[in-house]
Design an enzyme around this catalytic site. Sequence first.
Site, PDB file in Angstrom:
ATOM      1  N   GLU A   1      -2.973  10.087  14.831  1.00 14.19           N
ATOM      2  CA  GLU A   1      -3.654  11.296  14.348  1.00 14.19           C
ATOM      3  C   GLU A   1      -4.778  10.912  13.391  1.00 14.19           C
ATOM      4  O   GLU A   1      -5.873  11.475  13.439  1.00 14.19           O
ATOM      5  CB  GLU A   1      -2.656  12.227  13.633  1.00 14.19           C
ATOM      6  CG  GLU A   1      -1.660  12.929  14.562  1.00 14.19           C
ATOM      7  CD  GLU A   1      -0.517  12.007  15.024  1.00 14.19           C
ATOM      8  OE1 GLU A   1      -0.381  10.880  14.486  1.00 14.19           O
ATOM      9  OE2 GLU A   1       0.229  12.409  15.935  1.00 14.19           O
TER      10      GLU A   1
ATOM     11  N   SER B   1      -1.914   5.950  11.693  1.00  9.97           N
ATOM     12  CA  SER B   1      -1.302   6.624  12.851  1.00  9.97           C
ATOM     13  C   SER B   1      -2.383   7.108  13.829  1.00  9.97           C
ATOM     14  O   SER B   1      -3.565   7.185  13.490  1.00  9.97           O
ATOM     15  CB  SER B   1      -0.473   7.818  12.365  1.00  9.97           C
ATOM     16  OG  SER B   1      -1.344   8.825  11.892  1.00  9.97           O
TER      17      SER B   1
ATOM     18  N   GLU C   1      -7.744  -5.933   9.640  1.00 11.30           N
ATOM     19  CA  GLU C   1      -6.477  -5.888  10.381  1.00 11.30           C
ATOM     20  C   GLU C   1      -6.706  -6.184  11.850  1.00 11.30           C
ATOM     21  O   GLU C   1      -5.807  -6.553  12.571  1.00 11.30           O
ATOM     22  CB  GLU C   1      -5.785  -4.540  10.216  1.00 11.30           C
ATOM     23  CG  GLU C   1      -4.974  -4.494   8.953  1.00 11.30           C
ATOM     24  CD  GLU C   1      -3.890  -3.426   8.945  1.00 11.30           C
ATOM     25  OE1 GLU C   1      -2.956  -3.585   8.153  1.00 11.30           O
ATOM     26  OE2 GLU C   1      -3.977  -2.443   9.690  1.00 11.30           O
TER      27      GLU C   1
ATOM     28  N   TYR D   1       0.845  -1.207   0.000  1.00  9.95           N
ATOM     29  CA  TYR D   1       0.000   0.000   0.000  1.00  9.95           C
ATOM     30  C   TYR D   1       0.882   1.261   0.000  1.00  9.95           C
ATOM     31  O   TYR D   1       0.863   2.043  -0.931  1.00  9.95           O
ATOM     32  CB  TYR D   1      -0.881   0.033   1.262  1.00  9.95           C
ATOM     33  CG  TYR D   1      -2.154  -0.780   1.244  1.00  9.95           C
ATOM     34  CD1 TYR D   1      -2.347  -1.832   0.353  1.00  9.95           C
ATOM     35  CD2 TYR D   1      -3.171  -0.518   2.161  1.00  9.95           C
ATOM     36  CE1 TYR D   1      -3.522  -2.583   0.385  1.00  9.95           C
ATOM     37  CE2 TYR D   1      -4.341  -1.261   2.185  1.00  9.95           C
ATOM     38  CZ  TYR D   1      -4.512  -2.290   1.301  1.00  9.95           C
ATOM     39  OH  TYR D   1      -5.662  -3.027   1.340  1.00  9.95           O
ATOM     40  N   SER D   2       1.649   1.453   1.109  1.00  7.54           N
ATOM     41  CA  SER D   2       2.352   2.720   1.325  1.00  7.54           C
ATOM     42  C   SER D   2       3.401   2.995   0.256  1.00  7.54           C
ATOM     43  O   SER D   2       4.037   2.074  -0.267  1.00  7.54           O
ATOM     44  CB  SER D   2       3.060   2.714   2.680  1.00  7.54           C
ATOM     45  OG  SER D   2       2.159   2.418   3.699  1.00  7.54           O
TER      46      SER D   2
HETATM   47  C1  FAD Z   1       6.618  -1.187  11.464  1.00  7.05           C
HETATM   48  C2  FAD Z   1       5.854  -0.733  10.262  1.00  7.05           C
HETATM   49  C3  FAD Z   1       5.399  -1.668   9.347  1.00  7.05           C
HETATM   50  C4  FAD Z   1       4.704  -1.252   8.224  1.00  7.05           C
HETATM   51  N1  FAD Z   1       4.301  -2.206   7.308  1.00  7.05           N
HETATM   52  C5  FAD Z   1       3.675  -1.808   6.163  1.00  7.05           C
HETATM   53  C6  FAD Z   1       3.330  -2.768   5.165  1.00  7.05           C
HETATM   54  O1  FAD Z   1       3.584  -3.970   5.296  1.00  7.05           O
HETATM   55  N2  FAD Z   1       2.738  -2.332   4.032  1.00  7.05           N
HETATM   56  C7  FAD Z   1       2.428  -1.020   3.829  1.00  7.05           C
HETATM   57  O2  FAD Z   1       1.849  -0.705   2.807  1.00  7.05           O
HETATM   58  N3  FAD Z   1       2.774  -0.073   4.765  1.00  7.05           N
HETATM   59  C8  FAD Z   1       3.379  -0.448   5.912  1.00  7.05           C
HETATM   60  N4  FAD Z   1       3.746   0.493   6.856  1.00  7.05           N
HETATM   61  C9  FAD Z   1       3.520   1.904   6.564  1.00  7.05           C
HETATM   62  C10 FAD Z   1       2.446   2.567   7.387  1.00  7.05           C
HETATM   63  O3  FAD Z   1       1.175   2.175   6.945  1.00  7.05           O
HETATM   64  C11 FAD Z   1       2.674   4.089   7.242  1.00  7.05           C
HETATM   65  O4  FAD Z   1       3.881   4.383   7.912  1.00  7.05           O
HETATM   66  C12 FAD Z   1       1.554   4.886   7.849  1.00  7.05           C
HETATM   67  O5  FAD Z   1       0.383   4.761   7.087  1.00  7.05           O
HETATM   68  C13 FAD Z   1       1.926   6.391   7.944  1.00  7.05           C
HETATM   69  O6  FAD Z   1       2.348   6.862   6.712  1.00  7.05           O
HETATM   70  P1  FAD Z   1       3.754   7.627   6.536  1.00  7.05           P
HETATM   71  O7  FAD Z   1       4.808   6.832   7.192  1.00  7.05           O
HETATM   72  O8  FAD Z   1       3.903   7.964   5.097  1.00  7.05           O
HETATM   73  O9  FAD Z   1       3.616   8.954   7.387  1.00  7.05           O
HETATM   74  P2  FAD Z   1       2.813  10.304   6.964  1.00  7.05           P
HETATM   75  O10 FAD Z   1       1.487   9.944   6.370  1.00  7.05           O
HETATM   76  O11 FAD Z   1       3.759  11.116   6.142  1.00  7.05           O
HETATM   77  O12 FAD Z   1       2.604  10.955   8.354  1.00  7.05           O
HETATM   78  C14 FAD Z   1       3.645  11.624   9.083  1.00  7.05           C
HETATM   79  C15 FAD Z   1       3.030  12.214  10.354  1.00  7.05           C
HETATM   80  O13 FAD Z   1       2.029  13.189   9.983  1.00  7.05           O
HETATM   81  C16 FAD Z   1       0.774  12.839  10.572  1.00  7.05           C
HETATM   82  N5  FAD Z   1      -0.313  13.130   9.628  1.00  7.05           N
HETATM   83  C17 FAD Z   1      -0.383  12.768   8.320  1.00  7.05           C
HETATM   84  N6  FAD Z   1      -1.546  13.183   7.767  1.00  7.05           N
HETATM   85  C18 FAD Z   1      -2.215  13.818   8.763  1.00  7.05           C
HETATM   86  C19 FAD Z   1      -3.483  14.455   8.839  1.00  7.05           C
HETATM   87  N7  FAD Z   1      -4.288  14.513   7.767  1.00  7.05           N
HETATM   88  N8  FAD Z   1      -3.872  14.982  10.022  1.00  7.05           N
HETATM   89  C20 FAD Z   1      -3.068  14.929  11.131  1.00  7.05           C
HETATM   90  N9  FAD Z   1      -1.842  14.339  11.113  1.00  7.05           N
HETATM   91  C21 FAD Z   1      -1.434  13.794   9.959  1.00  7.05           C
HETATM   92  C22 FAD Z   1       0.852  11.346  10.832  1.00  7.05           C
HETATM   93  O14 FAD Z   1      -0.027  10.968  11.878  1.00  7.05           O
HETATM   94  C23 FAD Z   1       2.315  11.170  11.208  1.00  7.05           C
HETATM   95  O15 FAD Z   1       2.513  11.501  12.566  1.00  7.05           O
HETATM   96  C24 FAD Z   1       4.434   0.114   7.999  1.00  7.05           C
HETATM   97  C25 FAD Z   1       4.893   1.065   8.925  1.00  7.05           C
HETATM   98  C26 FAD Z   1       5.595   0.650  10.040  1.00  7.05           C
HETATM   99  C27 FAD Z   1       6.070   1.702  11.016  1.00  7.05           C
END
Ligand code: FAD
Length: 394
Positions: A376, A374, A249, A133-134
Amino acid sequence: MEFGFGEQDEVFRGEARAWLEAHIGRFAGVVGRGGPGSEHEGGAERRAWESELGSGGWIGIGWPEGGYGNRVATLTQQVVWAEEYARVRAPGRYGHIGENLLAPTLLAHGSEEQRRRFLPPIARGEELWCQGYSEPGAGSDLASLRTSAARDGDGRWRVSGQKVWTSLAHEADWCFVLARTEPGSRRHHGLSFLLVPMDQPECVDVRPIRQLTGTSEFNEVFFDGAVAESVVGGEGSGWRVAMGLLGFERGVSTLAQQIGFQEELRGVVRDAVASGAVRDPVIADRIVRLWAELRTMRWNALRTLGGAENAGAPSVAKLLWGGWHQRLGELALRVRGAAAAVGAGDWTADAPYELDEQQRLFLFSRADTIYGGSDEIQRTIIAERVLGLPREAL
Ligand SMILES: Cc1cc2nc3c(=O)[nH]c(=O)nc-3n(C[C@H](O)[C@H](O)[C@H](O)COP(=O)(O)OP(=O)(O)OC[C@H]3O[C@@H](n4cnc5c(N)ncnc54)[C@H](O)[C@@H]3O)c2cc1C
């Protein structure tokens, strides 16, 4: 709701316990491994454990009867299995993503042909999955993803783009990928949910990402014209399917997770008693609070599984356990005092430090408030869908 174990459940418990005790011995090297901060450990042995579970019929016990090779267990029996599994400290599951995320998605949105193709190898512990996904620039805001897929001259879908944070991609045989299949479409329109074999060395490149724990459980995945074998839920329905999957999930796996938490809490209590730290009233207070909160989470999960109507329940559960697990990690180190800051072993480029279980717990649990949506984002869901507050401007 009434949630007790009946006579049949106890018979089932006896069967589960006997099977686990008879089989876990051969996998001594991975007992207690594969949890927070050691998800990367035990490669071949943990894969073999998946096959062992499969041959015992213990994968997919929450699926319905359908001739997919799984045994069918009631909700209470699934809880029993999770308890017995945690009791013998059986390894963290490599097959979790296929069993608990992809399979329910295929059962809800897939064709019978797709179920027949993909569920039996998951039930046998043969085919492992990862979740694509991500992307860089598309995490919380998943709808801005840029990975795309187009049909080639033979009518096959070819996927190109980059995914990131893909847990266990280095072990997975397949990846379910959310990609844009309608050129020019925006946001959640024009996406499809594609099933992509990982064994395409020319077109799929998996690069490990070093984590805070010093280990690499997740990866960057680059697709360069990789063939997708199947589209789930029909072309252009990817968003609906992908969001449906996120709902899976949680579920019984939440209870299994809580049983793991209980074991971790026991470990911290053991440490605190052994070192005398438990005589510190602040530490004693935190232990009791964590215990009480864990009980609350358990009843909450049981109520939700029992069908209690609550639109925000998954978000509330995620907020509760993510924060709880982080506080447990913090307490684990506080119990140790200053010594907790010191890593064991020699410093080398490959392994800059060796961590023990509690240090790994602390470091890994920093991620708990990020993945799976997350904190948030969970609060936004509750604000908009439960409290009816104005929608966030995008
Ligand atoms: C251990 C681990 C395993 C993972 N495994 C997978 C996997 O197998 N497959 C997969 O697809 N993904 C996976 N992920 C990814 C995970 O789904 C993303 O890290 C998560 O969705 C957050 O996206 P980002 O890291 O791009 O952070 P961002 O979306 O860039 O967010 C950064 C910060 O900004 C805040 N934020 C963002 N948007 C808003 C908003 N609209 N309002 C308020 N605050 C906001 C967030 O809460 C966060 O604190 C994994 C992540 C981790 C840490």
